[in-house]
Write a protein that holds these residues in place. Structure first.
Motif, PDB file in Angstrom:
ATOM      1  N   VAL A  66      -4.623 -23.923  -0.351  1.00 31.43           N
ATOM      2  CA  VAL A  66      -5.865 -23.366   0.183  1.00 31.43           C
ATOM      3  C   VAL A  66      -5.902 -21.880  -0.156  1.00 31.43           C
ATOM      4  CG1 VAL A  66      -7.217 -22.925   2.282  1.00 31.43           C
ATOM      5  CG2 VAL A  66      -5.914 -25.065   2.041  1.00 31.43           C
ATOM      6  N   SER A  67      -7.032 -21.413  -0.659  1.00 30.73           N
ATOM      7  CA  SER A  67      -7.132 -20.024  -1.116  1.00 30.73           C
ATOM      8  C   SER A  67      -7.011 -19.045   0.054  1.00 30.73           C
ATOM      9  CB  SER A  67      -8.465 -19.795  -1.823  1.00 30.73           C
ATOM     10  OG  SER A  67      -9.530 -19.784  -0.891  1.00 30.73           O
ATOM     11  N   CYS A  68      -6.709 -17.805  -0.277  1.00 26.44           N
ATOM     12  CA  CYS A  68      -6.589 -16.762   0.739  1.00 26.44           C
ATOM     13  C   CYS A  68      -7.892 -16.578   1.500  1.00 26.44           C
ATOM     14  CB  CYS A  68      -6.167 -15.452   0.082  1.00 26.44           C
ATOM     15  SG  CYS A  68      -5.987 -14.080   1.239  1.00 26.44           S
ATOM     16  N   ALA A  69      -9.006 -16.572   0.786  1.00 24.71           N
ATOM     17  CA  ALA A  69     -10.313 -16.399   1.436  1.00 24.71           C
ATOM     18  C   ALA A  69     -10.600 -17.535   2.403  1.00 24.71           C
ATOM     19  CB  ALA A  69     -11.412 -16.314   0.378  1.00 24.71           C
ATOM     20  N   GLU A  70     -10.243 -18.750   2.009  1.00 27.42           N
ATOM     21  CA  GLU A  70     -10.464 -19.904   2.888  1.00 27.42           C
ATOM     22  C   GLU A  70      -9.554 -19.847   4.101  1.00 27.42           C
ATOM     23  OE1 GLU A  70     -11.885 -23.158  -0.505  1.00 27.42           O
ATOM     24  OE2 GLU A  70      -9.753 -22.925  -0.020  1.00 27.42           O
ATOM     25  N   ARG A  71      -8.336 -19.358   3.926  1.00 26.92           N
ATOM     26  CA  ARG A  71      -7.413 -19.240   5.062  1.00 26.92           C
ATOM     27  C   ARG A  71      -7.922 -18.208   6.067  1.00 26.92           C
ATOM     28  NH1 ARG A  71      -3.499 -18.978   0.915  1.00 26.92           N
ATOM     29  NH2 ARG A  71      -2.714 -16.938   1.574  1.00 26.92           N
ATOM     30  N   LEU A  72      -8.461 -17.124   5.559  1.00 29.37           N
ATOM     31  CA  LEU A  72      -9.006 -16.100   6.454  1.00 29.37           C
ATOM     32  C   LEU A  72     -10.219 -16.620   7.213  1.00 29.37           C
ATOM     33  CD1 LEU A  72      -8.718 -12.910   4.214  1.00 29.37           C
ATOM     34  CD2 LEU A  72      -7.364 -13.481   6.250  1.00 29.37           C
ATOM     35  N   GLU A  73     -11.051 -17.397   6.516  1.00 31.45           N
ATOM     36  CA  GLU A  73     -12.208 -17.993   7.197  1.00 31.45           C
ATOM     37  C   GLU A  73     -11.741 -18.976   8.265  1.00 31.45           C
ATOM     38  OE1 GLU A  73     -16.311 -20.539   6.385  1.00 31.45           O
ATOM     39  OE2 GLU A  73     -15.147 -19.782   4.687  1.00 31.45           O
ATOM     40  N   LEU A  74     -10.741 -19.788   7.938  1.00 32.94           N
ATOM     41  CA  LEU A  74     -10.189 -20.723   8.910  1.00 32.94           C
ATOM     42  C   LEU A  74      -9.666 -19.985  10.133  1.00 32.94           C
ATOM     43  CD1 LEU A  74      -9.252 -23.556   9.786  1.00 32.94           C
ATOM     44  CD2 LEU A  74      -7.117 -23.116   8.537  1.00 32.94           C
ATOM     45  N   ALA A  75      -8.958 -18.886   9.921  1.00 32.70           N
ATOM     46  CA  ALA A  75      -8.403 -18.117  11.034  1.00 32.70           C
ATOM     47  C   ALA A  75      -9.511 -17.642  11.971  1.00 32.70           C
ATOM     48  CB  ALA A  75      -7.601 -16.933  10.506  1.00 32.70           C
ATOM     49  N   GLU A  76     -10.625 -17.188  11.391  1.00 31.42           N
ATOM     50  CA  GLU A  76     -11.742 -16.729  12.224  1.00 31.42           C
ATOM     51  C   GLU A  76     -12.340 -17.884  13.016  1.00 31.42           C
ATOM     52  OE1 GLU A  76     -13.393 -13.952  13.263  1.00 31.42           O
ATOM     53  OE2 GLU A  76     -11.522 -13.077  12.560  1.00 31.42           O
ATOM     54  N   LEU A  77     -12.477 -19.042  12.377  1.00 27.90           N
ATOM     55  CA  LEU A  77     -13.033 -20.215  13.049  1.00 27.90           C
ATOM     56  C   LEU A  77     -12.126 -20.660  14.190  1.00 27.90           C
ATOM     57  CD1 LEU A  77     -14.186 -22.309   9.943  1.00 27.90           C
ATOM     58  CD2 LEU A  77     -15.596 -20.868  11.421  1.00 27.90           C
ATOM     59  N   VAL A  78     -10.825 -20.688  13.939  1.00 26.12           N
ATOM     60  CA  VAL A  78      -9.876 -21.092  14.980  1.00 26.12           C
ATOM     61  C   VAL A  78      -9.895 -20.088  16.130  1.00 26.12           C
ATOM     62  CG1 VAL A  78      -7.447 -21.506  15.507  1.00 26.12           C
ATOM     63  CG2 VAL A  78      -8.409 -22.370  13.374  1.00 26.12           C
ATOM     64  N   ALA A  79     -10.018 -18.808  15.798  1.00 21.99           N
ATOM     65  CA  ALA A  79     -10.073 -17.781  16.842  1.00 21.99           C
ATOM     66  C   ALA A  79     -11.266 -18.007  17.761  1.00 21.99           C
ATOM     67  CB  ALA A  79     -10.143 -16.395  16.211  1.00 21.99           C
ATOM     68  N   VAL A  91     -18.864 -24.668  13.861  1.00 22.62           N
ATOM     69  CA  VAL A  91     -19.179 -25.198  12.526  1.00 22.62           C
ATOM     70  C   VAL A  91     -20.681 -25.296  12.285  1.00 22.62           C
ATOM     71  CG1 VAL A  91     -17.020 -26.485  12.434  1.00 22.62           C
ATOM     72  CG2 VAL A  91     -19.077 -27.629  13.265  1.00 22.62           C
ATOM     73  N   GLY A  92     -21.483 -25.100  13.344  1.00 20.55           N
ATOM     74  CA  GLY A  92     -22.935 -25.064  13.184  1.00 20.55           C
ATOM     75  C   GLY A  92     -23.614 -26.405  13.089  1.00 20.55           C
ATOM     76  N   SER A  93     -22.914 -27.485  13.436  1.00 18.62           N
ATOM     77  CA  SER A  93     -23.537 -28.804  13.345  1.00 18.62           C
ATOM     78  C   SER A  93     -22.896 -29.779  14.318  1.00 18.62           C
ATOM     79  CB  SER A  93     -23.443 -29.359  11.920  1.00 18.62           C
ATOM     80  OG  SER A  93     -22.087 -29.602  11.575  1.00 18.62           O
ATOM     81  N   GLN A  94     -23.651 -30.835  14.614  1.00 23.43           N
ATOM     82  CA  GLN A  94     -23.156 -31.883  15.501  1.00 23.43           C
ATOM     83  C   GLN A  94     -23.851 -33.178  15.113  1.00 23.43           C
ATOM     84  OE1 GLN A  94     -20.919 -31.822  18.030  1.00 23.43           O
ATOM     85  NE2 GLN A  94     -21.241 -33.924  18.688  1.00 23.43           N
ATOM     86  N   GLU A  95     -23.088 -34.234  14.943  1.00 22.39           N
ATOM     87  CA  GLU A  95     -23.694 -35.528  14.652  1.00 22.39           C
ATOM     88  C   GLU A  95     -24.179 -36.158  15.949  1.00 22.39           C
ATOM     89  OE1 GLU A  95     -21.815 -39.600  13.293  1.00 22.39           O
ATOM     90  OE2 GLU A  95     -22.098 -38.308  11.540  1.00 22.39           O
ATOM     91  N   PHE A  96     -25.391 -36.694  15.912  1.00 22.02           N
ATOM     92  CA  PHE A  96     -25.963 -37.362  17.078  1.00 22.02           C
ATOM     93  C   PHE A  96     -26.721 -38.582  16.591  1.00 22.02           C
ATOM     94  CE2 PHE A  96     -29.435 -38.156  20.090  1.00 22.02           C
ATOM     95  CZ  PHE A  96     -28.734 -38.233  21.280  1.00 22.02           C
ATOM     96  N   PHE A  97     -26.356 -39.738  17.078  1.00 23.53           N
ATOM     97  CA  PHE A  97     -26.979 -40.994  16.658  1.00 23.53           C
ATOM     98  C   PHE A  97     -26.957 -41.121  15.135  1.00 23.53           C
ATOM     99  CE2 PHE A  97     -29.867 -44.586  17.460  1.00 23.53           C
ATOM    100  CZ  PHE A  97     -29.399 -44.987  18.704  1.00 23.53           C
ATOM    101  N   SER A  98     -25.830 -40.705  14.546  1.00 22.24           N
ATOM    102  CA  SER A  98     -25.589 -40.728  13.100  1.00 22.24           C
ATOM    103  C   SER A  98     -26.464 -39.739  12.331  1.00 22.24           C
ATOM    104  CB  SER A  98     -25.791 -42.146  12.525  1.00 22.24           C
ATOM    105  OG  SER A  98     -24.873 -43.052  13.104  1.00 22.24           O
ATOM    106  N   LEU A  99     -27.128 -38.815  13.030  1.00 19.00           N
ATOM    107  CA  LEU A  99     -27.941 -37.804  12.365  1.00 19.00           C
ATOM    108  C   LEU A  99     -27.198 -36.465  12.383  1.00 19.00           C
ATOM    109  CD1 LEU A  99     -31.434 -38.557  13.973  1.00 19.00           C
ATOM    110  CD2 LEU A  99     -30.508 -39.454  11.822  1.00 19.00           C
ATOM    111  N   PRO A 100     -27.115 -35.769  11.241  1.00 19.23           N
ATOM    112  CA  PRO A 100     -26.446 -34.468  11.192  1.00 19.23           C
ATOM    113  C   PRO A 100     -27.395 -33.366  11.649  1.00 19.23           C
ATOM    114  CG  PRO A 100     -27.185 -35.078   9.007  1.00 19.23           C
ATOM    115  CD  PRO A 100     -27.585 -36.213   9.911  1.00 19.23           C
ATOM    116  N   LEU A 101     -27.161 -32.806  12.825  1.00 18.61           N
ATOM    117  CA  LEU A 101     -28.069 -31.811  13.388  1.00 18.61           C
ATOM    118  C   LEU A 101     -27.455 -30.419  13.337  1.00 18.61           C
ATOM    119  CD1 LEU A 101     -29.253 -33.718  16.595  1.00 18.61           C
ATOM    120  CD2 LEU A 101     -30.361 -33.657  14.349  1.00 18.61           C
TER     121      LEU A 101
END
Length: 256
Positions: A66-79, A91-101
């Motif tokens: 996994v690239s350094c940039a992706e690891r830094l993004e992951l760290a922010e998301l986990v934080a 992550v900005g999304s949630q599946e509901f009734f099989s629809l990606p919202l």
């Protein structure tokens, strides 16, 4: 957000390059925080989001770097997650009734149990010819869009007092139904105020139901307007049960 949790997470995650090691480290950080009950699934969703790779790909190629940039993004998301922010907001999304919202600040995260309300609504609509359905307090548009997606002949009106929520709902309509979508009628309204004289075969709602003094922890990230049901959690139900009959056709029903 306090920078301290972020720094404490960035360091250990930055030590790993392999997909499987990062997944384990992220899951461990989430588990130690005590947030949620599925730390590995949360870690998988966050890593998938950071790397733009599917969960299947992450599992199939655990040795992939996994690239350094992706690891830094992951760290922010986990934080953000360990601070209690709902995974759907992170992550900005949630599946509901099989629809990606799309979801985010200003709208309630659709709950899986609300799918039962959609199932009941679809079952009732199946017995009617082109029924008119009203979704009160639509938020992200989850219920309205699931009903329209399930039965295209249904005429759906969805109301919300929040312009921000309605904009999110319209965005989800374009995402779920198409760029030229005009499948649902979206109305800014405080309860039934903008619907004078209208009648519906079915009114559905997942109204605020949390007691005021119980809005804390992860719930504090979500809009109070969509959660706060008053001292006993039933304020919204009193409005619905008191006013809905005026907007129902003969034989119509209210589902909550």
């Amino acid at each position: 957000m306090d920078a301290a949790p972020s720094l404490s997470i960035v360091a250990p995650l930055a030590e790993h390059e392999r997909t499987d090691d990062l997944l384990a480290a992220a899951a461990g950080a989430i588990e130690r925080s005590g947030v949620g009950d599925s730390p590995r699934l949360d870690a998988m969703l966050l890593l998938s989001h950071a790397t733009r790779r599917s969960k299947a790909s992450l599992l199939a190629f655990p040795e992939r770097k996994v690239s350094c940039a992706e690891r830094l993004e992951l760290a922010e998301l986990v934080a953000r997650r360990v601070c209690g922010e709902p995974i759907a907001y992170v992550v900005g999304s949630q599946e509901f009734f099989s629809l990606p919202l799309n979801v985010g600040a200003g709208v309630l995260v659709p709950r899986p149990e609300t799918e039962l309300l959609v199932e009941a609504a679809l079952a009732r609509c199946g017995r009617l010819d082109a029924p008119a359905v009203l979704d009160v307090g639509t938020g992200s548009g989850a219920i309205a869009l699931a009903i329209k997606h399930g039965r295209g002949e249904v005429r759906v009106t969805a109301v919300d007092v929040s312009p921000q929520a309605l904009e999110r709902a319209r965005s989800n309509e374009r995402r779920v139904i198409g760029a030229d979508a005009d499948a649902v009628r979206w109305v800014e309204s405080n309860w039934f105020d903008a619907l004078a004289g209208e009648r519906f075969d079915l009114i559905v709602s997942n109204p605020p139901y949390v007691r005021t003094d119980e809005i804390a922890g992860p719930l504090a990230f979500e809009p109070r307007l969509a959660l706060d049901g008053g001292a006993d959690g039933l304020d919204a139900y009193r409005v619905l049960f008191g006013e809905a009959a005026q907007y129902l056709r003969s034989g119509g029903a209210l589902l909550v």
